[in-house]
Design a protein around this motif. Structure first.
Motif, short mmCIF file in Angstrom:
data_model
loop_
_atom_site.label_atom_id
_atom_site.label_comp_id
_atom_site.label_asym_id
_atom_site.label_seq_id
_atom_site.Cartn_x
_atom_site.Cartn_y
_atom_site.Cartn_z
N LYS A 79 8.34 3.57 14.70
CA LYS A 79 7.82 3.57 13.32
C LYS A 79 6.29 4.32 13.55
CE LYS A 79 5.01 -0.04 11.18
NZ LYS A 79 5.11 -1.74 10.67
N LYS B 299 2.74 5.57 11.83
CA LYS B 299 1.76 5.42 10.76
C LYS B 299 1.42 6.74 9.99
CE LYS B 299 0.69 0.79 11.66
NZ LYS B 299 1.02 -0.20 10.67
N ASP C 242 4.72 3.87 7.93
CA ASP C 242 4.16 2.96 7.33
C ASP C 242 2.44 3.53 6.81
OD1 ASP C 242 2.78 0.69 6.70
OD2 ASP C 242 2.78 -0.30 8.63
N ASN D 285 0.26 1.66 5.26
CA ASN D 285 -0.80 0.70 5.21
C ASN D 285 -1.59 0.87 3.88
OD1 ASN D 285 -0.50 0.80 8.54
ND2 ASN D 285 -0.81 -1.14 7.61
N GLU E 165 7.10 2.25 4.29
CA GLU E 165 6.53 0.87 4.31
C GLU E 165 5.12 0.89 3.61
OE1 GLU E 165 5.99 -1.02 7.98
OE2 GLU E 165 4.91 -2.79 7.39
N ASP F 69 4.70 -5.00 2.70
CA ASP F 69 4.12 -5.76 4.01
C ASP F 69 2.88 -6.44 3.42
OD1 ASP F 69 2.26 -6.74 6.00
OD2 ASP F 69 2.69 -4.63 6.99
N GLU F 70 1.89 -5.83 3.18
CA GLU F 70 0.63 -6.42 2.74
C GLU F 70 0.70 -7.02 1.29
OE1 GLU F 70 0.60 -3.18 4.52
OE2 GLU F 70 -1.26 -3.10 5.19
#
Ligand code: MG
Length: 369
Positions: free
Chosen positions: A161, A163, A188, A190, A213, A238-239
């Motif tokens: 994965k 970022k 991801d 974020n 993600e 996720d979050e």
């Protein structure tokens, strides 16, 4: 079981290497280890909170405050027969899931030890090992990223994965695909993307990613649903999913096709298991994410990931991915086939090393009945 004492212990540990996401950079690991004692046994949980309000609004300082002033008084001297009872006991505290989860998970460990069963078995886990993926923070250059991915694949990790952030996404995916074309790969964000940047996310669609993600903000279910309609790559949240009702919203809107479950984010293992059960019933694949946990939080995550719905590689790496020396024995080790064994001893199944705790502690407080 009656809770005779609660210990809060704030730790600070060096990370093996700094970890950078779209929004923050962590040079060292901070957390609060919670120990519940009852019936001459100790249950351990980890408050996997960052120093500052980046992944969540919770911080090291806010978590200590909520634990000391609000959670501990609701737990100390009380009797709990099932782990789920503590969820009801803490329901009057709004939010602060990472703080709540630490005590809830310590109770799971304590009750599992009381019954002499492994935590995974108490949760309903069916696997003896879990599939391990690795998460790579943002690197300075494409070459560094590819080198790091190659190193982890050689160690056996089964999924990479990376970022990403706006302007550092398509080029990084191309770099990995050129050098390591068959790698199971995901990205991801974020929450760093503005919905206006959906176009650059759509450009990731041809690269056979396992998922994208959490590109948009934590409180934006609608834009994730719009993106999912635009692309064939599964969107993973996720979050955005901090409760069972958040999951229901995501399902109703079709905001994701995969879910990352983190016990810390949803208030512990009870809600994690409920979320898992709903996803299993809906045939939505789930995997277990991480927050750079020490061996204590890692042990809880491994136990959770032994449930049957965790069909995708987890962000549960070996202890040595993050720490030169963990605080538990045995440490979590990656086997050459890219899996990590689920401990078979009672409770979390690893021994918490008092000496290591002392070495890393910067604040300790014990509450007794
Ligand atoms: Mg994430």
């Amino acid at each position: 079981m009656k809770i005779d004492s609660v210990e809060l212990r704030q730790l600070r540990m060096p990370l093996a290497s700094a970890f950078e996401t779209s929004g923050w950079r962590e040079e060292e690991k901070t957390c609060i280890i919670v120990t519940l004692k009852g019936d001459s046994k100790s249950g351990f949980g980890e408050c996997a909170v960052s120093q500052g309000p980046w992944y969540s609004y919770e911080t090291l300082t806010s978590a200590w405050h909520v634990l000391e002033d609000y959670i501990v008084p609701l737990v100390l001297g009380k009797v709990f027969r099932k782990p789920s009872e503590i969820v009801g006991a803490l329901a009057g505290i709004r939010g602060h899931n990472i703080a709540k989860a630490s005590v809830e998970m310590a109770l799971w460990d304590l009750l599992a030890k009381g019954e002499s069963v492994p935590l995974s078995k108490m949760l309903g886990g069916t696997s003896h090992s879990i599939v391990s993926g690795v998460s790579i923070g943002i690197q300075k250059t494409r070459e560094q990223l590819v080198d790091m991915a190659e190193k982890f694949l050689e160690q056996g990790y089964r999924r990479i994965k990376i970022k990403i952030k706006p302007g550092r996404d398509v080029d990084l995916v191309i770099a990995i695909r050129e050098e390591l074309p068959d790698t199971p790969l995901m990205v991801d964000g974020n929450g760093a993307y503005d919905p206006k940047e959906s176009g650059s996310l759509a450009r990731l669609d041809p690269f056979e990613l396992l998922m994208i993600e959490q590109p948009f903000a934590w409180d934006d279910m609608v834009e994730h649903a719009r993106l999912q309609r635009m692309i064939r790559t599964p969107v993973c949240l996720d979050e955005s999913v901090a409760s069972l009702s958040d999951l229901e919203s995501a399902l109703a809107l079709d905001s994701c096709r995969v879910l990352n479950i983190k016990p810390a984010r949803v208030g512990g293992l009870t809600v994690s298991k409920m979320i898992h059960d709903v996803c299993l019933g809906r045939r939505m694949p789930v995997w277990c994410g991480g927050l750079l946990e020490t061996g204590v939080g890692r042990a809880h995550n491994v136990a959770l990931a032994s449930l049957p719905g965790f069909v995708m590689p987890n962000d549960i790496s070996a202890s040595n991915r993050y720490f030169k020396e963990d605080i538990v024995e045995p440490e979590f080790r990656l086997k050459p086939d890219g899996t990590i064994d689920v401990p078979s001893r009672p409770g979390i199944g690893v021994e918490v090393l008092e000496e290591r705790l002392e070495e890393c502690s910067e604040r300790v407080k014990v509450f007794k009945t």
